[in-house]
Design an enzyme around this catalytic site. Structure first.
Site, PDB file in Angstrom:
ATOM      1  N   HIS A 177      47.805  27.954 -11.820  1.00 24.94           N
ATOM      2  CA  HIS A 177      46.443  28.045 -12.374  1.00 24.94           C
ATOM      3  C   HIS A 177      46.232  27.054 -13.509  1.00 24.94           C
ATOM      4  CE1 HIS A 177      44.841  31.250 -10.049  1.00 24.94           C
ATOM      5  NE2 HIS A 177      45.888  32.008 -10.286  1.00 24.94           N
TER       6      HIS A 177
ATOM      7  N   ARG B  65      35.658  29.965  -6.676  1.00 19.81           N
ATOM      8  CA  ARG B  65      36.552  31.106  -6.936  1.00 19.81           C
ATOM      9  C   ARG B  65      35.807  32.158  -7.752  1.00 19.81           C
ATOM     10  NH1 ARG B  65      39.625  26.513  -8.463  1.00 19.81           N
ATOM     11  NH2 ARG B  65      41.340  26.065  -7.028  1.00 19.81           N
TER      12      ARG B  65
ATOM     13  N   ARG C 235      34.112  31.963  -2.066  1.00 16.99           N
ATOM     14  CA  ARG C 235      35.190  32.876  -1.667  1.00 16.99           C
ATOM     15  C   ARG C 235      34.952  34.231  -2.329  1.00 16.99           C
ATOM     16  NH1 ARG C 235      41.217  31.281  -3.297  1.00 16.99           N
ATOM     17  NH2 ARG C 235      40.572  31.996  -5.356  1.00 16.99           N
TER      18      ARG C 235
ATOM     19  N   GLU D 132      45.663  31.394   4.790  1.00 17.74           N
ATOM     20  CA  GLU D 132      46.769  31.241   3.835  1.00 17.74           C
ATOM     21  C   GLU D 132      47.976  32.091   4.229  1.00 17.74           C
ATOM     22  OE1 GLU D 132      45.088  32.455   0.008  1.00 17.74           O
ATOM     23  OE2 GLU D 132      43.609  33.630   1.100  1.00 17.74           O
TER      24      GLU D 132
ATOM     25  N   ASN E 282      48.170  26.301  -0.978  1.00 15.26           N
ATOM     26  CA  ASN E 282      49.028  26.788  -2.071  1.00 15.26           C
ATOM     27  C   ASN E 282      49.795  28.036  -1.628  1.00 15.26           C
ATOM     28  OD1 ASN E 282      47.344  24.899  -3.151  1.00 15.26           O
ATOM     29  ND2 ASN E 282      46.595  26.145  -4.831  1.00 15.26           N
ATOM     30  N   ASP E 283      49.063  29.003  -1.070  1.00 19.48           N
ATOM     31  CA  ASP E 283      49.717  30.231  -0.616  1.00 19.48           C
ATOM     32  C   ASP E 283      50.366  30.062   0.755  1.00 19.48           C
ATOM     33  OD1 ASP E 283      49.524  31.884  -2.764  1.00 19.48           O
ATOM     34  OD2 ASP E 283      47.654  32.836  -2.161  1.00 19.48           O
TER      35      ASP E 283
ATOM     36  N   ARG F 142      55.952  29.927  -5.607  1.00 19.86           N
ATOM     37  CA  ARG F 142      55.679  28.564  -6.087  1.00 19.86           C
ATOM     38  C   ARG F 142      55.778  28.438  -7.610  1.00 19.86           C
ATOM     39  NH1 ARG F 142      49.500  28.391  -6.762  1.00 19.86           N
ATOM     40  NH2 ARG F 142      48.757  30.287  -5.788  1.00 19.86           N
TER      41      ARG F 142
ATOM     42  N   CYS G 292      41.166  23.878   1.202  1.00 17.88           N
ATOM     43  CA  CYS G 292      40.784  24.033  -0.206  1.00 17.88           C
ATOM     44  C   CYS G 292      42.010  24.204  -1.093  1.00 17.88           C
ATOM     45  CB  CYS G 292      39.825  25.208  -0.385  1.00 17.88           C
ATOM     46  SG  CYS G 292      40.458  26.749   0.297  1.00 17.88           S
TER      47      CYS G 292
END
Length: 574
Positions: free
Chosen positions: A191, A298, A334, A435, A458-459, A469, A506
């Site tokens: 983040h 987000r 989202r 994801e 990312n996920d 991660r 994304c």
């Protein structure tokens, strides 16, 4: 003494400034029997006054950067500080037990916290426990003579040094003064890295122990492009860093010329470049960087920046602002992705061994616990849909039945609004975020029912590799170019195209300059990234030949067995 560190280059930019150490101090103390209780009471009064002055200043800054409503939490803190009953009880304890001010403060505040936390039928009083805990910590810090850091009060050019930065920490950073940040942990997809790119400030993460190597106020030079950090740099090093900053600024100025250009490859094929955002305030940066859409809004920050569940009207205003700000360009919103590392103080989630694999995102939305919250969000989105081109995306979908359950709620609330005479757009696309590997493997079935699929790398990578991660020990497994990940991505794109749907991405990989050629070759339709990566990516795409990239992607998918081989192969084509 000059010291050089290497970390993960997480956000482009170069900065030289004083270090602001954002580390919680040691607040431990010993209980001491004292003769002069008057002196202890006087120490307490001084600490209370200093805390009051500090909180008034913090409140002022919070009003400027976050608005009156968000700053109201500090009013509650100031009230606690001036509560005569609590103060008299602390002084009474000091006198009766002939003890130091620290012990008197802790005994009385702990008692109040226990009482308030026990009031389970009164949520308002339970929240006061958290206020008392915060205030007690601040007063204790003043009694002990240690500095309690607060990023909101930074008022000179600084580089923030922290173990890690939470979303609430980064929300308080003033871009005018904070020129970069450096952390012990984290990587390009954490983040703090994403926020750094949104704020357009340099960031180097994962240095392991910079918080132990640096003192508050030390001079520090940071290069977010190379991942280099120098503590107490020499004049020559400062000059070299400033020159690197000037070169980067020149490069940015060249990219800026592409702001209104089409995103096309050397052979004229168009791709859509979109931006990821967290709040309506980010829209200015999105437009300044020439984005063709918002590929990920987000919405959880709406919930995280609030003292309670945001109302339907509050959400409607936020979504409307984004849709209007994009002037008719597509906006993918989202639905709330709460859980994992994103907690809400006012929403009790079960304590889980593996929150990232637990009750989160859409799983909460379609459950009994989160159903009302989800319906409020869907209604707000539907009402806002008339102000632009809205696309809704559900996160963390594993099963087709989950998508159907969420879509059924969408259809029900749409029908309810029609019945109430509320206008709703008739062209809202509803899609999913891919994801979870199970959904990526079943993409051909999902593609029959969804309007689009957007890949959250990312996920997807951490779930495919079974590697957290954020964990430095297994960070080597976070491999965007691993052929297994590339095959999952390719599977999703081909499945979408077979049903005449579009596929986007994304996750941070979409703006990764080494990944873009591969993704162009696979035919990804929409690339959504931090706004600051858009112009650089547009510049790169101008130099790519689609047919060559298709050949490269095909060979990477069929011939390569490691990430290293994929990157080695890339050299043949670029």
């Amino acid at each position: 003494m000059t010291e050089m560190l290497k970390g993960i280059a997480a956000s482009d930019g170069v900065a030289v400034a004083k270090a602001y150490l954002l580390v919680q101090p040691d607040l431990s103390f010993e209980t001491i029997t004292v003769q002069d209780t008057n002196a202890e009471e006087a120490r307490l009064d001084v600490a209370l006054q200093a805390s009051q002055d500090e909180l008034s200043l913090i409140r002022e800054k919070a009003v400027e950067s976050l608005g009156e409503e968000a700053a109201s939490v500090f009013d509650a803190h100031l009230m606690v500080l001036s509560d005569p009953e609590m103060i008299s009880q602390i002084k009474e304890t000091i006198r009766a037990k002939q003890t130091n001010a620290e012990t008197g403060l802790k005994e009385v505040t702990d008692m109040f916290i226990t009482i308030f936390e026990g009031m389970e039928d009164n949520p308002y009083m339970q929240e006061r426990a958290a206020d008392i805990r915060d205030v007690a910590k601040r007063v204790l810090a003043h009694l002990l003579g240690v500095r309690l850091p607060n990023p909101a009060t930074i008022d000179e050019e600084s580089i923030v040094i922290a173990h890690d930065l939470t979303p609430s920490d980064t929300a308080q950073l003033n871009k005018k003064f904070v020129k970069a940040f450096v952390t012990n942990i984290g990587g390009r997809t954490s983040h703090s890295a994403i926020m750094a790119r949104t704020l357009e400030i340099a960031a180097v993460l994962g240095t392991n122990d910079i918080t132990k190597r640096i003192n508050h106020g030390d001079m520090i030079a940071v290069n977010g492009i190379t991942g280099e950090v120098i503590i107490n740099p020499s004049q020559e090093e400062i000059l070299a860093f400033k020159e690197a900053g000037a070169v980067y600024a020149k490069q940015k100025a060249e990219w800026a010329l592409l702001k209104d250009a089409q995103t096309v490859t050397a052979d004229g094929k168009h791709f859509e470049l979109a931006a990821n955002i967290g709040t309506p305030k980010d829209i200015e940066g999105v437009n300044d960087n020439g984005a063709e859409a918002v590929g990920l809004y987000r919405t959880e920050f709406l919930y995280m920046d609030s003292q309670d569940f945001p109302t339907e009207d509050e959400q409607y205003e936020a979504y409307k602002a984004v849709l209007e700000g994009m002037n008719g360009k597509p906006v993918v919103v989202r639905t709330m992705d709460i859980g994992g590392d994103k907690e809400l103080p006012y929403f009790e989630l079960p304590k889980e061994m593996n929150p990232f694999l637990g009750f989160r995102a859409l799983r909460i939305s379609i459950s009994e616990t989160g159903n009302a919250m989800f319906r409020t969000q869907i209604r707000a989105l539907l009402r806002a849909s008339v102000h632009g081109q809205l696309r809704i995306m559900f996160p963390m979908v594993a099963l087709l039945t989950e998508f159907r359950a969420a879509k059924a709620i969408f259809d029900e609330e749409k029908a309810n609004l029609f019945a109430e005479g509320v206008e709703v757009a008739d062209d809202i696309q509803v899609g999913i975020m891919i994801e979870i590997p199970a959904a990526a493997m079943l993409a051909d079935q999902f593609a029959k029912e969804v309007d689009f699929m957007s890949i959250g790398t990312n996920d997807l990578i951490q779930y495919s590799m079974a590697a957290d991660r954020m964990n430095e020990q297994v960070s080597y497994l976070y491999q965007p170019y691993n052929p297994s990940i590339l095959r999952l991505i390719n599977n999703v794109i081909k499945a979408a195209h077979a049903e005449g749907k579009w596929a986007g991405m994304c996750g941070e990989m979409a703006g990764d300059q080494q990944a873009v050629p591969l993704l162009v070759g696979m035919g990804l339709d929409e690339f959504s990234m931090s706004a600051t990566s858009i112009l650089r990516t547009r510049s790169l795409m101008k130099s790519l030949d689609t047919a060559k990239m298709q050949e490269y992607a095909h060979r990477a998918l069929t011939e390569c067995s490691t990430a290293e081989e994929v990157l080695e192969l890339e050299k043949e084509y670029l």
